[in-house]
Design an enzyme around this catalytic site. Structure first.
Site, PDB file in Angstrom:
ATOM      1  N   HIS A  96      -2.288  17.226   3.307  1.00 59.39           N
ATOM      2  CA  HIS A  96      -3.518  17.697   3.943  1.00 59.39           C
ATOM      3  C   HIS A  96      -3.292  19.125   4.451  1.00 59.39           C
ATOM      4  O   HIS A  96      -2.252  19.414   5.044  1.00 59.39           O
ATOM      5  CB  HIS A  96      -3.868  16.838   5.164  1.00 59.39           C
ATOM      6  CG  HIS A  96      -4.398  15.481   4.839  1.00 59.39           C
ATOM      7  ND1 HIS A  96      -4.707  15.061   3.566  1.00 59.39           N
ATOM      8  CD2 HIS A  96      -4.708  14.430   5.661  1.00 59.39           C
ATOM      9  CE1 HIS A  96      -5.170  13.812   3.614  1.00 59.39           C
ATOM     10  NE2 HIS A  96      -5.167  13.410   4.859  1.00 59.39           N
TER      11      HIS A  96
ATOM     12  N   CYS B 203      -4.132  10.624  10.197  1.00 58.99           N
ATOM     13  CA  CYS B 203      -3.259  11.604   9.538  1.00 58.99           C
ATOM     14  C   CYS B 203      -3.625  13.051   9.864  1.00 58.99           C
ATOM     15  O   CYS B 203      -2.763  13.871  10.187  1.00 58.99           O
ATOM     16  CB  CYS B 203      -3.288  11.395   8.029  1.00 58.99           C
ATOM     17  SG  CYS B 203      -4.950  11.207   7.341  1.00 58.99           S
TER      18      CYS B 203
ATOM     19  N   VAL C 281       1.092   3.716   2.168  1.00 60.20           N
ATOM     20  CA  VAL C 281       1.784   3.985   3.431  1.00 60.20           C
ATOM     21  C   VAL C 281       2.856   2.929   3.698  1.00 60.20           C
ATOM     22  O   VAL C 281       3.966   3.247   4.134  1.00 60.20           O
ATOM     23  CB  VAL C 281       0.775   4.063   4.601  1.00 60.20           C
ATOM     24  CG1 VAL C 281       1.497   4.171   5.940  1.00 60.20           C
ATOM     25  CG2 VAL C 281      -0.161   5.256   4.410  1.00 60.20           C
TER      26      VAL C 281
ATOM     27  N   ARG D 274     -12.723  16.406   1.435  1.00 61.09           N
ATOM     28  CA  ARG D 274     -11.744  15.867   0.481  1.00 61.09           C
ATOM     29  C   ARG D 274     -11.636  16.797  -0.718  1.00 61.09           C
ATOM     30  O   ARG D 274     -12.643  17.276  -1.235  1.00 61.09           O
ATOM     31  CB  ARG D 274     -12.209  14.492   0.008  1.00 61.09           C
ATOM     32  CG  ARG D 274     -11.177  13.774  -0.852  1.00 61.09           C
ATOM     33  CD  ARG D 274     -10.105  13.094  -0.042  1.00 61.09           C
ATOM     34  NE  ARG D 274     -10.595  11.928   0.657  1.00 61.09           N
ATOM     35  CZ  ARG D 274      -9.868  11.244   1.535  1.00 61.09           C
ATOM     36  NH1 ARG D 274      -8.631  11.600   1.830  1.00 61.09           N
ATOM     37  NH2 ARG D 274     -10.391  10.199   2.160  1.00 61.09           N
TER      38      ARG D 274
ATOM     39  N   ARG E 162      -3.094 -12.249  -2.313  1.00 61.49           N
ATOM     40  CA  ARG E 162      -3.130 -11.704  -3.673  1.00 61.49           C
ATOM     41  C   ARG E 162      -1.790 -11.061  -4.065  1.00 61.49           C
ATOM     42  O   ARG E 162      -1.373 -11.120  -5.215  1.00 61.49           O
ATOM     43  CB  ARG E 162      -4.248 -10.641  -3.737  1.00 61.49           C
ATOM     44  CG  ARG E 162      -4.763 -10.286  -5.089  1.00 61.49           C
ATOM     45  CD  ARG E 162      -6.151  -9.619  -4.975  1.00 61.49           C
ATOM     46  NE  ARG E 162      -6.351  -8.960  -3.680  1.00 61.49           N
ATOM     47  CZ  ARG E 162      -6.138  -7.658  -3.446  1.00 61.49           C
ATOM     48  NH1 ARG E 162      -5.709  -6.878  -4.399  1.00 61.49           N
ATOM     49  NH2 ARG E 162      -6.369  -7.148  -2.241  1.00 61.49           N
ATOM     50  N   SER E 163      -1.128 -10.426  -3.102  1.00 62.33           N
ATOM     51  CA  SER E 163       0.129  -9.729  -3.401  1.00 62.33           C
ATOM     52  C   SER E 163       1.364 -10.591  -3.144  1.00 62.33           C
ATOM     53  O   SER E 163       2.486 -10.161  -3.448  1.00 62.33           O
ATOM     54  CB  SER E 163       0.238  -8.453  -2.565  1.00 62.33           C
ATOM     55  OG  SER E 163      -0.783  -7.557  -2.926  1.00 62.33           O
TER      56      SER E 163
ATOM     57  N   GLY F 157       0.822  -1.214   0.000  1.00 61.04           N
ATOM     58  CA  GLY F 157       0.000   0.000   0.000  1.00 61.04           C
ATOM     59  C   GLY F 157       0.853   1.260   0.000  1.00 61.04           C
ATOM     60  O   GLY F 157       2.078   1.210   0.170  1.00 61.04           O
TER      61      GLY F 157
ATOM     62  N   SER G 226      -4.680  10.941  -1.630  1.00 58.90           N
ATOM     63  CA  SER G 226      -3.791   9.807  -1.340  1.00 58.90           C
ATOM     64  C   SER G 226      -4.139   9.163  -0.005  1.00 58.90           C
ATOM     65  O   SER G 226      -3.811   7.996   0.217  1.00 58.90           O
ATOM     66  CB  SER G 226      -2.317  10.226  -1.370  1.00 58.90           C
ATOM     67  OG  SER G 226      -2.073  11.246  -0.439  1.00 58.90           O
ATOM     68  N   GLY G 227      -4.828   9.901   0.866  1.00 55.74           N
ATOM     69  CA  GLY G 227      -5.319   9.314   2.110  1.00 55.74           C
ATOM     70  C   GLY G 227      -6.324   8.207   1.864  1.00 55.74           C
ATOM     71  O   GLY G 227      -6.574   7.375   2.736  1.00 55.74           O
TER      72      GLY G 227
ATOM     73  N   ASN H 140       0.443  13.874   4.206  1.00 56.68           N
ATOM     74  CA  ASN H 140      -0.386  12.932   4.957  1.00 56.68           C
ATOM     75  C   ASN H 140       0.156  11.512   4.955  1.00 56.68           C
ATOM     76  O   ASN H 140      -0.185  10.713   5.824  1.00 56.68           O
ATOM     77  CB  ASN H 140      -1.817  12.947   4.403  1.00 56.68           C
ATOM     78  CG  ASN H 140      -1.876  12.796   2.897  1.00 56.68           C
ATOM     79  OD1 ASN H 140      -1.327  13.638   2.169  1.00 56.68           O
ATOM     80  ND2 ASN H 140      -2.495  11.739   2.415  1.00 56.68           N
TER      81      ASN H 140
END
Lengths: 341, 341
Positions: A249, A129, A15, A242, A40-41, A13, A159-160, A323
């Site tokens: 942010h 965040c 983060v 958003r 899956r990854s 991901g 992106s959050g 963030n």
């Protein structure tokens, strides 16, 4: 200094990748790094700093021999595996909302309440965040002048909401002329029943709604701020919005401090040089923080510091941070650094 | 009803064009329409409603025989020609900031203070866009519950800065990958010494800075709100931010009313059916106002109505309107309609 065996859960991901990058960049004393994600990854390769890491599926045994596990794969994964990791000997730094408001779990921003780490029982929560950057900026003011009230309106980046939200913004941004008809399938949140375009728009919903009419994001800011400051008498209210911004942010923060007779210059002086804070506040040179220029930066930027002309203890601040860094990956690693000190 | 000879000064601008469109759309009793602009635009043809209008240069004699002149060509043009137009027999409705705070000039939002028109002496000022939508939405609450304090953070569209700002946003929006390096020459304001990209950004500066650290846009919201409500004791403070939105200003408005024991439902009921207001406020259906869907609409949209859990008289509202319509052209025409009634 003893080196640590580290695991990153949710390594694929946005983060998770930043956690890996920052661990290497900050020379965290790493013995080994294990990247974990969903089945899956599994098998996927991630290259950082010239090294190739292969992603493994997260299973209970993944945590055998792990000293430190960063979790950033959603609340459900944390609920499923965090206690398991602790049982197998790891300390967990959890970047999800799963345990933030659990009474005995410390919720930590090192610049603010590093002392709370002393009583941890295996899991340490990393705040939301939008909360982190606000409390980092307000802590020096709270210490010096007291803090009675916070009213915040946020301007939050996509992106959050993950890599898919970034892709959606990018794709919609090409549709300037027929912007109201842009296809939307991610925001305001992947699980929502309705989706709205974010390009050329502002969506006053982040996360889902509570029965009070507040969104969960707003309640996180309200409740986490009180917990981190250890002050149930502090008044906090929030509106979270958003924006079509990729990363960074911004927050319009109104505060009432505990003293009168304080000037905007006093506020500025209390913030200059404070840990993790950069003051960008000079109207004569149009100097103020902006998300586009905070992207990739570790600091929390503060500007537009002004006194409310109609209230003796009221001040405005404009607070901006990346963030994914101070709002997530960096703060998690700062917690780990505090732990090993 | 007697028909009127109308002039529009600044007819080639974004607001000027909307004034012409709305005059025709609302069947304003027009005898003749004269489109005025700078010598640069003279001779230009504008086609609206199947009719072709030729733009003329604004000179003192332009106002001979004019009953009603709408000014929307910048404060300097208003200062140069508005009194001239009055002397030659016209009533001026001025959409610039030139006369808004002049004591004897009414500053009018018809839903709020139509009565102020009674004492006009030729010039009537149309408030700033961000002020109009806020006072329209707050007026029913002020009447019913009293109003002690307003703290507003704005989310403003680029069309408020003119056609060039819209073009700049469109062009920058194609540069997703190298967004921080986008060329900028218009925003935050054409006369500023530094310019910043607006695409994928939020700029906490609208208009220039006052010595107090507030921007002129923020001071407009503060001072105009008190004048329109006729209440110098009202506490108002503001933070104004420009966003990558084409048209539609949004506002996160925090209020303290004059009564306790009032619920969010009471606030909602006071707003439903009030003049010029549409309440969009149902979390269960993700219903709330958004600028992308307010574009082209006459109404002021209000949602996200919530009580501050920590203050007995505090409430949040999210207020959205088309800044070129209710925020400018429509309100000017509503003033004219009030005058001829």
């Amino acid at each position: 200094m003893t080196t640590k065996s580290v695991a990153i859960v949710g390594a694929t991901g946005a983060v998770g990748k930043k956690i890996l990058e920052k661990l290497l960049e900050r020379n965290f004393p790493v013995q080994s790094i294990k990247l974990l994600a969903s089945s899956r990854s599994a098998g996927k390769e991630i290259i950082v700093g010239g090294n190739t890491y292969t992603v493994e599926e997260t299973v209970p045994e993944s945590f055998d021999g792990v000293d430190l596990a960063f979790f950033s794969a959603g609340g459900n994964i944390s609920k499923m595996f965090a206690q398991e990791a602790v049982t197998r000997g790891a300390v967990v730094i959890d970047n999800t909302s799963a345990f933030r408001m659990t009474e005995h779990i410390p919720l930590v921003v090192p610049e603010v309440n590093e002392h709370a780490l002393q009583n941890h029982t295996g899991i340490i929560a990393n705040p939301n965040c939008s909360t982190i950057q606000m409390v980092t900026a307000l802590q020096p003011l709270r210490e010096k002048f007291g803090m009675k009230r916070i009213i915040v309106s946020t301007y939050q980046a996509v992106s959050g909401a993950g890599a898919e939200a970034i892709a959606e913004l990018q794709s919609q941004s090409g549709q300037f002329a027929d912007r109201a008809d842009s296809e939307a399938s991610i925001l305001p949140s992947a699980g929502a029943s309705k989706h709205y375009p974010i390009a050329f728009n502002a969506i006053p919903q982040i996360d889902s709604f509570d029965s009070s009419g507040y969104t969960l994001e707003e309640l996180k800011m309200i409740n986490e701020t009180k917990k981190i400051f250890g002050d149930d008498d502090l008044h906090v209210s929030a509106t979270c919005v958003r924006l079509p911004v990729v990363t960074g942010h911004s927050e319009s923060v109104y505060i009432e401090i505990g003293k009168v007779g304080i000037t905007a210059e006093d506020i500025r002086e209390a913030l200059v040089g404070a840990p993790g804070i950069v003051v960008q506040d000079d109207p004569s040179t149009q100097s103020y923080p902006m998300p586009l220029f905070a992207e990739g930066e570790d600091d929390v930027f503060v500007g537009r510091i002004r006194k409310d002309p109609d209230h003796p203890a009221g001040f405005h601040l404009w607070i901006v941070a990346d963030n994914l860094l101070k709002g997530a990956a960096l703060n998690s690693i700062q917690i780990a650094e505090s732990l090993i000190r």
